[in-house]
Each structure stands twice: as structure tokens, then as C-alpha cells.
Design a protein around this motif. Structure first.
Motif, PDB file in Angstrom:
ATOM      1  N   UNK A  42      16.194  23.215 -33.537  1.00 55.59           N
ATOM      2  CA  UNK A  42      17.322  22.274 -33.613  1.00 55.59           C
ATOM      3  C   UNK A  42      17.214  21.415 -34.866  1.00 55.59           C
ATOM      4  N   UNK A  59      20.152  21.765 -22.861  1.00 58.44           N
ATOM      5  CA  UNK A  59      19.103  22.723 -22.521  1.00 58.44           C
ATOM      6  C   UNK A  59      17.907  22.006 -21.887  1.00 58.44           C
ATOM      7  N   UNK A 102      19.067  21.232 -18.349  1.00 61.88           N
ATOM      8  CA  UNK A 102      19.201  22.470 -17.567  1.00 61.88           C
ATOM      9  C   UNK A 102      17.832  22.927 -17.075  1.00 61.88           C
ATOM     10  N   UNK A 103      16.840  22.904 -17.944  1.00 64.95           N
ATOM     11  CA  UNK A 103      15.496  23.354 -17.574  1.00 64.95           C
ATOM     12  C   UNK A 103      14.847  22.436 -16.545  1.00 64.95           C
ATOM     13  N   UNK A 104      15.328  21.225 -16.452  1.00 66.45           N
ATOM     14  CA  UNK A 104      14.741  20.234 -15.563  1.00 66.45           C
ATOM     15  C   UNK A 104      15.438  20.204 -14.205  1.00 66.45           C
ATOM     16  N   UNK A 105      16.722  20.494 -14.161  1.00 65.38           N
ATOM     17  CA  UNK A 105      17.489  20.219 -12.940  1.00 65.38           C
ATOM     18  C   UNK A 105      18.219  21.411 -12.322  1.00 65.38           C
ATOM     19  N   UNK A 106      18.523  22.433 -13.077  1.00 69.55           N
ATOM     20  CA  UNK A 106      19.343  23.521 -12.512  1.00 69.55           C
ATOM     21  C   UNK A 106      18.437  24.501 -11.758  1.00 69.55           C
ATOM     22  N   UNK A 153      20.333  17.781  -4.631  1.00 73.33           N
ATOM     23  CA  UNK A 153      18.963  17.303  -4.439  1.00 73.33           C
ATOM     24  C   UNK A 153      18.942  16.206  -3.390  1.00 73.33           C
ATOM     25  N   UNK A 179      12.206  25.533 -28.910  1.00 67.15           N
ATOM     26  CA  UNK A 179      13.524  25.175 -29.419  1.00 67.15           C
ATOM     27  C   UNK A 179      13.597  23.918 -30.284  1.00 67.15           C
ATOM     28  N   UNK A 208      12.000  23.807 -10.876  1.00 67.35           N
ATOM     29  CA  UNK A 208      12.830  24.854 -11.468  1.00 67.35           C
ATOM     30  C   UNK A 208      12.265  25.261 -12.827  1.00 67.35           C
ATOM     31  N   UNK A 209      12.550  26.482 -13.230  1.00 69.95           N
ATOM     32  CA  UNK A 209      12.017  26.988 -14.501  1.00 69.95           C
ATOM     33  C   UNK A 209      13.006  27.914 -15.206  1.00 69.95           C
ATOM     34  N   UNK A 210      14.275  27.542 -15.135  1.00 70.59           N
ATOM     35  CA  UNK A 210      15.293  28.330 -15.833  1.00 70.59           C
ATOM     36  C   UNK A 210      15.280  28.063 -17.324  1.00 70.59           C
ATOM     37  N   UNK A 211      16.237  28.662 -17.996  1.00 76.66           N
ATOM     38  CA  UNK A 211      16.380  28.479 -19.441  1.00 76.66           C
ATOM     39  C   UNK A 211      15.780  29.630 -20.199  1.00 76.66           C
TER      40      UNK A 211
END
Lengths: 80, 148, 148, 80
Positions: free
Chosen positions: B112, C119, C122-126, D58, B108, D77-80
């Protein structure tokens, strides 16, 4: 003499009262000379900072104009 | 590969309403994981002044040429896969999209950066003009001067 | 005003396909002129390895809480108007969107910055996880560690 | 004794062989003590770097666990 097309857009079209005109120039006329003549013909144009193009490319003024070229005169662009 | 990717790029002018999602999805490629999209549209309120609508016009042949130059130069600078730019012309109401710029990439960050540079340069160099109509008047919006 | 704007924000989890254009247009407000949207989707090729599909799962209640915290903290830092975040869960095929983050603002620059920060965070914490299915195997994708 | 719910997700759910379990702890147990007991019960969990949450937040480990709390153990975590 060579015939060229001169285009106006936006504010310059309003000032010139037209969007397109044909003009005649002597052979080997440089772009800055041609543009000066155009502005002379529509003096109110000079109240704005103008940009010039030759054949759909920003002109630096040094270009030698050829028969059939498309010149354009416009103010700073504001798209987006 | 570079050639395949380039075929995905597009620069368009249209008078029809723009569909931001459709434009964004057109540049999704197998090596990509992210697309960044700028949706530029008609703002109603600017420092307490109300805009009624905008009218855009372009030097169409030169605008397309400048957009293509811009795409080529931004491509060189970033690890991106495809670029789509569509600018609408004519009258646009409040909230209606005037420009969409989408950049797809494997990752990404360059998407950006490239997208932001593309809109900045488009506003500076692509021959398109807008006239603002507000209560009691109209004015050609003054753009920045391009440095050549 | 701040209150009015905040009502426009949204954080959602869904198993249904995401419509990036619909999400982006939901946060258009009268004082806004630009929306920046990140569309994150399933990449087929990563350094020569082929992904077949991904499966996402979430700690849903905590994920929504973390998304809302993230939205609140990013809002504080930038001149932006509204934020929309939608993450899809379940199985996703190549090219299908897993996450959309849209940020609307009066002017584009803070929208770019806020969208990129959202983003990244989000990738780090959610608390959402993805499992990658490739030819001959499957693996839980290892994320970054959040620093508390 | 207090009863708490322990949740696992993704990789930790695969390791624990379940997504949810109820566990009993003494009153005033600190979160880090509770999490250590959970990992003791599912030792393969410790092969991964783990994150912990108490009531969808957390945990730093200092939290005092209450009856009915929801604890969670998961990997980065590995979302996105």
C-alpha cells in the motif's frame, strides 16, 4: 560551435510552434546559458514556469553541454 | 533473490487501452500474498465542470528513465517484491485508464505504502502531460513542480 | 447522490476464480478518477515453509452481514464513491486470488486509506476461516481476536 | 423449552464432529449461559479461544435467546 537538439512538449511545443529544433552553441556552454538562449528565441515560453532536461535527465543548470546533446524544455508534468 | 525479483519489474508506455487485471497479475510471485493496484482514469466531473476527454503526451525516453529511477528508489525503501507501471498516451475517454501502478509483496502494508508513493512521485517527476478537453475549451493541466 | 453511489457497492462470496480487473472496473463512476484494489492471494513461501494450497470456508450469511457493516462504516469515514468486496471460498492453489477489495474515489488518497482499512477489518471481523495444507500436514490458520 | 440451532465452522466443526446441531434451552436463557452449555457438551472446544454469534451477529453474552435463534461458535477468523 556545437549542434544540439532541443525538444518541446505539451504547452512548450504549442508555444514554440514545433516539437524539435536544432541549435548551435559555443563549446563549454553551461546548461543554464543554453536554456536562457532557447527562451530568448521563444520569449512566450517565459510566461510559464519551465523545467529543463539534458539527455533525458532533469538539469540543475550547471551541466556543460556537449555536441549532440538532447535538451528539453517543458512545463510542470501532469501525468497520472 | 533480489536479482530474480528485479526481472519482474516493468515500466511501459503505450497508446493501447490498459487492462488493469492483466497488469496486476503479472507481478504475482511465489513469495507474495498481496498486490495493491492503483487504477487512474479519466474523471467526468470535477467540481461541477464536465470533462469530455483527455489527451496525454510524454517525453517518452525520459519518462521511461524517470519511471525506472522511481521504481529503483521505491524498491529500496519497502519490503516489496515487484512493481509494474504502465502509462497510456493519446486520447482517453471518460472512465478509461490512463495509468496502472501495481506493487506485489509478501505482506500488504508495504505494498500500500509503495503504491501510494509511486503514484505521487510519478505525477511529480515523470515527463507526461495531459490536456483536458471540456465543453467550450481545452487546457493543459498544470502539474506540480518537482523539487530537485 | 449518496443513494446513487451506494447502489454501486457490492459484497460477494463465491467459489469461482476471481477476476481482479473485472471487480476493480465495476465501481468506476463518473465522479471518480482513481480506484485502489487489493488482490490477496495464496502465498507459496512463508519464512521458508512451503504452502501447497489453502481451503477457505465461511459462515456465509454472517460474513455477508459483516462485510456490509464494514462497507457502511468505512463509507462514513472517507471521501470515497464505491466499494466492492469479493471473497472466494473453497480450495485455492498458489497465486490464486482469495479476496479482492476495490475502492473508487474522486481522488486517490482516501481510496488508499479506505482499502487498507477494509482489508484489515475484514481479516479481523468477517467470519471466514482458512486451513493451510503444507508438506506433511494441515493447520487452521489462527486469526486475530476481534475486540467488540 | 425453546429450540435453537447451533452452528460450528472450521476448527469448531472439526472438534464437534458436526456443522450443525439443535439444542433445547429454558425460556429467557442468556446467551452466555447457552454458550457455556454448548461448550460443556463439546468440552474440547474450550481448548481454543472462542467467538460466539447470535443470529449472525457477534454476541456479547447478555442477549436473551429466543426460540428459533441461530447460535454459532467459532475460533478467531482468518479470512483475507
Amino acid at each position: 560551435m556545437m549542434k544540439v537538439t532541443v525538444l518541446f512538449f505539451g504547452q512548450t511545443a504549442e508555444i514554440a510552434g514545433k516539437r524539435e529544433v536544432e541549435m548551435l552553441f559555443a563549446e563549454s556552454t553551461a546548461a543554464n546559458v543554453a536554456f536562457a538562449k532557447i527562451v530568448e528565441q521563444y520569449p512566450k515560453l517565459s510566461e510559464n514556469k519551465l523545467l529543463f532536461a539534458v539527455n533525458q535527465t532533469y538539469a540543475n543548470g550547471d551541466e556543460i553541454i556537449n555536441h549532440g546533446d538532447e535538451l528539453a524544455v517543458f512545463t510542470a508534468v501532469s501525468g497520472g | 533473490m533480489k536479482e530474480t525479483e528485479k526481472r519482474q519489474d516493468f515500466c511501459e508506455l503505450t497508446t493501447k487501452p490498459l487492462n488493469v487485471g492483466e497488469i496486476a497479475r503479472r507481478i504475482v510471485l511465489p513469495e507474495c500474498g498481496a498486490t495493491v493496484t492503483l487504477d487512474g482514469y479519466v474523471r467526468q466531473w470535477t467540481k461541477g465542470r464536465e470533462t469530455l476527454y483527455l489527451e496525454y503526451e510524454a517525453y517518452e525516453s525520459m519518462a521511461l528513465k524517470e519511471m525506472k529511477k522511481l521504481v529503483a528508489s521505491v524498491r529500496e525503501r519497502f519490503e516489496i517484491s515487484a512493481i509494474g507501471i504502465v502509462h497510456r498516451l493519446g486520447r482517453m475517454e471518460i472512465g478509461e485508464t490512463s495509468v496502472v501502478i501495481s506493487v506485489s509483496a509478501p505482506h500488504r502494508k508495504p505494498a500500500f505504502e509503495a503504491c501510494e508513493l509511486l503514484i505521487t512521485e510519478l505525477k511529480r517527476t515523470v515527463p507526461i502531460w495531459k490536456k483536458e478537453f471540456y465543453v467550450g475549451g481545452e487546457v493543459w493541466v498544470q502539474g506540480e513542480q518537482p523539487q530537485s
